[in-house]
Motif scaffolding. Sequence first.
Motif, PDB file in Angstrom:
ATOM      1  N   PRO A   8      40.198 -22.770   0.744  1.00 25.13           N
ATOM      2  CA  PRO A   8      39.972 -23.041   2.171  1.00 25.13           C
ATOM      3  C   PRO A   8      41.402 -23.284   2.814  1.00 25.13           C
ATOM      4  O   PRO A   8      41.307 -23.879   3.066  1.00 25.13           O
ATOM      5  CB  PRO A   8      38.984 -24.063   2.364  1.00 25.13           C
ATOM      6  N   ALA A   9      42.414 -23.477   2.955  1.00 28.48           N
ATOM      7  CA  ALA A   9      43.307 -24.118   3.270  1.00 28.48           C
ATOM      8  C   ALA A   9      43.295 -24.273   4.835  1.00 28.48           C
ATOM      9  O   ALA A   9      44.426 -24.293   5.429  1.00 28.48           O
ATOM     10  CB  ALA A   9      44.483 -22.770   3.017  1.00 28.48           C
ATOM     11  N   LEU A  10      42.431 -23.920   5.543  1.00 28.31           N
ATOM     12  CA  LEU A  10      42.518 -23.837   6.930  1.00 28.31           C
ATOM     13  C   LEU A  10      42.209 -25.229   7.461  1.00 28.31           C
ATOM     14  O   LEU A  10      42.888 -25.772   8.208  1.00 28.31           O
ATOM     15  CB  LEU A  10      41.539 -22.972   7.368  1.00 28.31           C
ATOM     16  N   ALA A  11      41.188 -25.753   7.103  1.00 33.45           N
ATOM     17  CA  ALA A  11      40.454 -26.832   7.670  1.00 33.45           C
ATOM     18  C   ALA A  11      41.843 -28.064   7.431  1.00 33.45           C
ATOM     19  O   ALA A  11      41.890 -28.026   6.226  1.00 33.45           O
ATOM     20  CB  ALA A  11      39.319 -27.409   7.365  1.00 33.45           C
ATOM     21  N   ALA A  12      42.432 -28.872   8.206  1.00 32.30           N
ATOM     22  CA  ALA A  12      43.308 -29.615   7.610  1.00 32.30           C
ATOM     23  C   ALA A  12      42.988 -30.586   6.597  1.00 32.30           C
ATOM     24  O   ALA A  12      43.687 -30.486   5.691  1.00 32.30           O
ATOM     25  CB  ALA A  12      43.470 -30.472   9.093  1.00 32.30           C
ATOM     26  N   ALA A  13      41.975 -31.445   6.945  1.00 31.14           N
ATOM     27  CA  ALA A  13      41.973 -32.398   5.809  1.00 31.14           C
ATOM     28  C   ALA A  13      40.950 -31.665   4.692  1.00 31.14           C
ATOM     29  O   ALA A  13      41.369 -31.558   3.364  1.00 31.14           O
ATOM     30  CB  ALA A  13      41.513 -33.525   6.193  1.00 31.14           C
ATOM     31  N   LEU A  14      39.685 -31.583   5.055  1.00 31.40           N
ATOM     32  CA  LEU A  14      38.481 -30.996   4.115  1.00 31.40           C
ATOM     33  C   LEU A  14      39.025 -29.908   3.292  1.00 31.40           C
ATOM     34  O   LEU A  14      38.902 -29.896   2.186  1.00 31.40           O
ATOM     35  CB  LEU A  14      37.445 -30.835   5.009  1.00 31.40           C
ATOM     36  N   LEU A  15      39.053 -28.774   4.159  1.00 29.61           N
ATOM     37  CA  LEU A  15      39.531 -27.605   3.479  1.00 29.61           C
ATOM     38  C   LEU A  15      40.859 -27.569   2.592  1.00 29.61           C
ATOM     39  O   LEU A  15      40.894 -26.796   1.526  1.00 29.61           O
ATOM     40  CB  LEU A  15      39.506 -26.395   4.591  1.00 29.61           C
ATOM     41  N   THR A  69      38.642  -4.400  16.945  1.00 33.28           N
ATOM     42  CA  THR A  69      38.722  -5.657  17.791  1.00 33.28           C
ATOM     43  C   THR A  69      38.142  -6.784  16.589  1.00 33.28           C
ATOM     44  O   THR A  69      37.739  -7.742  17.186  1.00 33.28           O
ATOM     45  CB  THR A  69      38.045  -5.842  19.051  1.00 33.28           C
ATOM     46  N   TRP A  70      37.778  -6.131  15.363  1.00 29.00           N
ATOM     47  CA  TRP A  70      36.913  -7.188  14.514  1.00 29.00           C
ATOM     48  C   TRP A  70      37.711  -7.358  13.173  1.00 29.00           C
ATOM     49  O   TRP A  70      38.021  -6.449  12.478  1.00 29.00           O
ATOM     50  CB  TRP A  70      35.258  -6.607  14.332  1.00 29.00           C
ATOM     51  N   ILE A  71      37.722  -8.614  12.674  1.00 30.52           N
ATOM     52  CA  ILE A  71      38.393  -9.098  11.669  1.00 30.52           C
ATOM     53  C   ILE A  71      37.014  -9.621  10.655  1.00 30.52           C
ATOM     54  O   ILE A  71      36.202 -10.487  11.214  1.00 30.52           O
ATOM     55  CB  ILE A  71      39.395 -10.256  11.478  1.00 30.52           C
ATOM     56  N   LEU A  72      37.172  -9.259   9.260  1.00 30.51           N
ATOM     57  CA  LEU A  72      36.101 -10.011   8.462  1.00 30.51           C
ATOM     58  C   LEU A  72      37.025 -10.801   7.484  1.00 30.51           C
ATOM     59  O   LEU A  72      38.026 -10.450   6.842  1.00 30.51           O
ATOM     60  CB  LEU A  72      35.427  -8.867   7.712  1.00 30.51           C
ATOM     61  N   THR A  73      36.439 -12.160   7.215  1.00 27.47           N
ATOM     62  CA  THR A  73      37.092 -13.249   6.195  1.00 27.47           C
ATOM     63  C   THR A  73      35.841 -13.842   5.880  1.00 27.47           C
ATOM     64  O   THR A  73      34.644 -13.718   6.000  1.00 27.47           O
ATOM     65  CB  THR A  73      38.097 -13.623   6.984  1.00 27.47           C
ATOM     66  N   ALA A  74      36.562 -15.041   5.184  1.00 26.96           N
ATOM     67  CA  ALA A  74      35.377 -16.088   4.705  1.00 26.96           C
ATOM     68  C   ALA A  74      35.358 -17.121   5.744  1.00 26.96           C
ATOM     69  O   ALA A  74      36.203 -17.517   6.617  1.00 26.96           O
ATOM     70  CB  ALA A  74      35.917 -16.660   3.407  1.00 26.96           C
ATOM     71  N   LYS A  75      33.894 -17.755   5.572  1.00 28.21           N
ATOM     72  CA  LYS A  75      33.730 -18.966   6.644  1.00 28.21           C
ATOM     73  C   LYS A  75      34.390 -19.930   6.634  1.00 28.21           C
ATOM     74  O   LYS A  75      35.003 -20.591   7.552  1.00 28.21           O
ATOM     75  CB  LYS A  75      32.117 -19.164   6.529  1.00 28.21           C
ATOM     76  N   HIS A  76      34.808 -20.418   5.320  1.00 28.92           N
ATOM     77  CA  HIS A  76      35.437 -21.756   5.053  1.00 28.92           C
ATOM     78  C   HIS A  76      37.059 -21.457   5.453  1.00 28.92           C
ATOM     79  O   HIS A  76      37.718 -22.417   5.321  1.00 28.92           O
ATOM     80  CB  HIS A  76      35.507 -22.023   3.405  1.00 28.92           C
ATOM     81  N   CYS A  77      37.512 -20.034   5.777  1.00 31.11           N
ATOM     82  CA  CYS A  77      38.764 -20.057   6.450  1.00 31.11           C
ATOM     83  C   CYS A  77      38.841 -20.171   7.889  1.00 31.11           C
ATOM     84  O   CYS A  77      39.928 -19.941   8.223  1.00 31.11           O
ATOM     85  CB  CYS A  77      39.148 -18.579   6.149  1.00 31.11           C
ATOM     86  N   VAL A  78      37.771 -20.371   8.596  1.00 28.55           N
ATOM     87  CA  VAL A  78      37.677 -20.187  10.116  1.00 28.55           C
ATOM     88  C   VAL A  78      37.700 -21.656  10.614  1.00 28.55           C
ATOM     89  O   VAL A  78      37.600 -21.760  11.948  1.00 28.55           O
ATOM     90  CB  VAL A  78      37.080 -19.330  10.797  1.00 28.55           C
ATOM     91  N   SER A  79      37.305 -22.525  10.157  1.00 26.54           N
ATOM     92  CA  SER A  79      36.925 -23.860  10.775  1.00 26.54           C
ATOM     93  C   SER A  79      38.265 -24.724  11.348  1.00 26.54           C
ATOM     94  O   SER A  79      37.953 -25.592  12.032  1.00 26.54           O
ATOM     95  CB  SER A  79      36.348 -24.961   9.646  1.00 26.54           C
ATOM     96  N   GLY A  80      39.461 -24.223  10.998  1.00 27.39           N
ATOM     97  CA  GLY A  80      40.656 -24.951  11.302  1.00 27.39           C
ATOM     98  C   GLY A  80      41.060 -24.440  12.781  1.00 27.39           C
ATOM     99  O   GLY A  80      41.883 -25.350  13.737  1.00 27.39           O
ATOM    100  N   GLY A  81      40.438 -23.469  13.260  1.00 26.29           N
ATOM    101  CA  GLY A  81      40.638 -23.180  14.707  1.00 26.29           C
ATOM    102  C   GLY A  81      42.133 -22.283  14.723  1.00 26.29           C
ATOM    103  O   GLY A  81      42.930 -22.400  13.962  1.00 26.29           O
ATOM    104  N   GLY A  82      42.638 -22.010  16.081  1.00 27.22           N
ATOM    105  CA  GLY A  82      43.777 -21.444  16.471  1.00 27.22           C
ATOM    106  C   GLY A  82      44.076 -20.305  15.499  1.00 27.22           C
ATOM    107  O   GLY A  82      45.281 -20.358  15.023  1.00 27.22           O
ATOM    108  N   LEU A  83      43.356 -19.370  15.445  1.00 20.28           N
ATOM    109  CA  LEU A  83      43.388 -18.146  14.511  1.00 20.28           C
ATOM    110  C   LEU A  83      44.205 -17.028  14.996  1.00 20.28           C
ATOM    111  O   LEU A  83      43.900 -16.774  16.134  1.00 20.28           O
ATOM    112  CB  LEU A  83      41.704 -17.584  14.066  1.00 20.28           C
ATOM    113  N   SER A  84      45.007 -16.781  14.140  1.00 20.22           N
ATOM    114  CA  SER A  84      45.824 -15.287  14.560  1.00 20.22           C
ATOM    115  C   SER A  84      46.070 -14.677  13.010  1.00 20.22           C
ATOM    116  O   SER A  84      45.936 -14.977  12.018  1.00 20.22           O
ATOM    117  CB  SER A  84      47.240 -15.816  15.019  1.00 20.22           C
ATOM    118  N   PHE A  85      46.532 -13.227  13.281  1.00 18.67           N
ATOM    119  CA  PHE A  85      46.541 -12.645  12.482  1.00 18.67           C
ATOM    120  C   PHE A  85      47.882 -11.761  12.343  1.00 18.67           C
ATOM    121  O   PHE A  85      48.176 -11.184  13.203  1.00 18.67           O
ATOM    122  CB  PHE A  85      45.241 -11.638  12.255  1.00 18.67           C
TER     123      PHE A  85
END
Length: 235
Positions: A8-15, A69-85
Amino acid sequence: MRPTRLIPALAAALLSLLALAPAGSAAPATDGGVTPYIIGGGYASNAPWAARLFSNGRQTCTATIIAPTWILTAKHCVSGGGLSFRIGSLDQTSGGTLANGVQTYTHSADLALVRLDRSVSATYSRLASSSPAAGTTVQVYGWGATYRCGSEINCQSQYLKVANVVVSGACTDAYGGSAICARYGNGITAGGDSGGPMVYNGLQIGVASTSDRQTTTAYTNVTRYRSWIQSIAGV
């Protein structure tokens, strides 16, 4: 064997703490803010549908582009917000096309769809309608950790990696969703590979969810959630 949650690396603390953190069944592997790298395997030479996911400018997970216009990824990867690709480049630091996520949809399983702020011309990942039998060798892709290090953010790969893994059967993902489990072939997923694809015969069959970073990994079974993906992304 009980895989730990993949990257998960996205969510600052939890992930971040969860990535690869051992859990009762499978906890998203967190690697200090990045998703796991492939340990072993080799460098990919052709993966135009690959997308590197950044959260608030920080490298975190792997993903695929499945429609303009669509990206597929894991749910645990998107909780941090500010997503770019960064889409369509084997090098996570240059090339390809940059786009931002403007809307995110998540499933109860470890799946997420992210709508981009622009239409991206690319070779889109084609999704399978059925999954292979146990014993089948498949490929997994990601920018995750290349070896087991203290903070996997420090051992990520600049270039997209690929490894062969062997399907061991059905299992569950980090959130109890339907998944495909696989064992080490010539490599295994690690922190930073979360959200990346499992591919068989050129078709995507899974999305990286959990891994013990040694012998076993679990990929959310895309073939079981095609109707949900189609209802949102149209593919």
